[in-house]
Design a protein around this motif. Structure first.
Motif, PDB file in Angstrom:
ATOM      1  N   ASP A 115       0.819  -1.210   0.000  1.00 22.88           N
ATOM      2  CA  ASP A 115       0.000   0.000   0.000  1.00 22.88           C
ATOM      3  C   ASP A 115       0.854   1.262   0.000  1.00 22.88           C
ATOM      4  OD1 ASP A 115      -2.464  -1.322   2.332  1.00 22.88           O
ATOM      5  OD2 ASP A 115      -2.358  -1.494   0.151  1.00 22.88           O
ATOM      6  N   ASN A 137       1.546  -2.440   4.301  1.00 21.94           N
ATOM      7  CA  ASN A 137       0.129  -2.368   4.008  1.00 21.94           C
ATOM      8  C   ASN A 137      -0.530  -1.685   5.193  1.00 21.94           C
ATOM      9  OD1 ASN A 137      -0.012  -3.668   1.453  1.00 21.94           O
ATOM     10  ND2 ASN A 137       0.475  -5.571   2.504  1.00 21.94           N
ATOM     11  N   SER A 156      -0.544   3.783  -2.597  1.00 23.56           N
ATOM     12  CA  SER A 156      -1.364   3.079  -3.570  1.00 23.56           C
ATOM     13  C   SER A 156      -2.632   3.893  -3.810  1.00 23.56           C
ATOM     14  CB  SER A 156      -1.731   1.693  -3.052  1.00 23.56           C
ATOM     15  OG  SER A 156      -2.748   1.131  -3.837  1.00 23.56           O
ATOM     16  N   LEU A 159      -5.852   3.180  -1.847  1.00 21.12           N
ATOM     17  CA  LEU A 159      -6.110   3.712  -0.510  1.00 21.12           C
ATOM     18  C   LEU A 159      -7.108   4.874  -0.534  1.00 21.12           C
ATOM     19  CD1 LEU A 159      -2.475   3.741   0.901  1.00 21.12           C
ATOM     20  CD2 LEU A 159      -4.328   2.185   1.554  1.00 21.12           C
TER      21      LEU A 159
END
Length: 161
Positions: A115, A137, A156, A159
């Protein structure tokens, strides 16, 4: 590193009256785009100087004019205009990610990309914040207090959806 045709990273920058310092940043973005194929979106909050006309000279950089917007509103506008990217990074006009850092970040893309990708940060005054490179993440409990600075951190796009 070869140019990435998938534009996996979009750089989002809010601007306001940056006429005297934006040229070197735009040159930097041109090099990053040429070498890696990353996209750049600049959202201007209503500059009263020549910032927008200077940005318009750079054809690979997308300019969105949004007078009266704050930096965070500008970032959200940028997020809403990202296409064909997996990661976004928020940079200020005075921020730059070293080309070797882009290579290191790019090499971490894989079957299950994290992430967030972040690393050490060096300030303009030579101070270094030792964060050690992390690939994590996130869960919802992280969002009130991120353990790293936004500048130079790849998020990312998932998100934000």
């Amino acid at each position: 590193m070869v140019k990435n045709q998938n534009n996996k990273i979009t750089i989002i920058t809010a601007t306001l009256n940056e006429e005297f310092c934006i040229d070197s940043y735009l040159d930097y973005l041109d090099v990053i785009n040429e070498k890696y194929g990353y996209m750049a979106i600049l959202i201007d909050g209503g500059s009263s100087d020549n910032t927008c006309s200077i940005i318009r000279k750079h054809k690979n950089i997308r300019l969105i004019e949004a007078p009266g917007t704050s930096i965070y509103q500008a970032w959200n506008i940028g997020l809403n205009n990202v296409t064909d990217s997996y990661y976004v990074v928020f940079l200020g006009v005075g921020d730059k990610i070293s080309p070797t850092a882009f290579c290191q970040m790019y090499d971490k893309f894989g079957i299950s990309p994290p992430d967030v990708i972040y690393g050490d940060l060096k300030t303009a005054h030579g101070q270094k914040l030792k964060l050690s490179r992390k690939f994590i993440n996130l869960n919802e409990s992280c969002w009130g207090h991120l353990p790293f600075p936004h500048s130079g951190t790849l998020f990312s796009l998932n998100l934000f959806n």
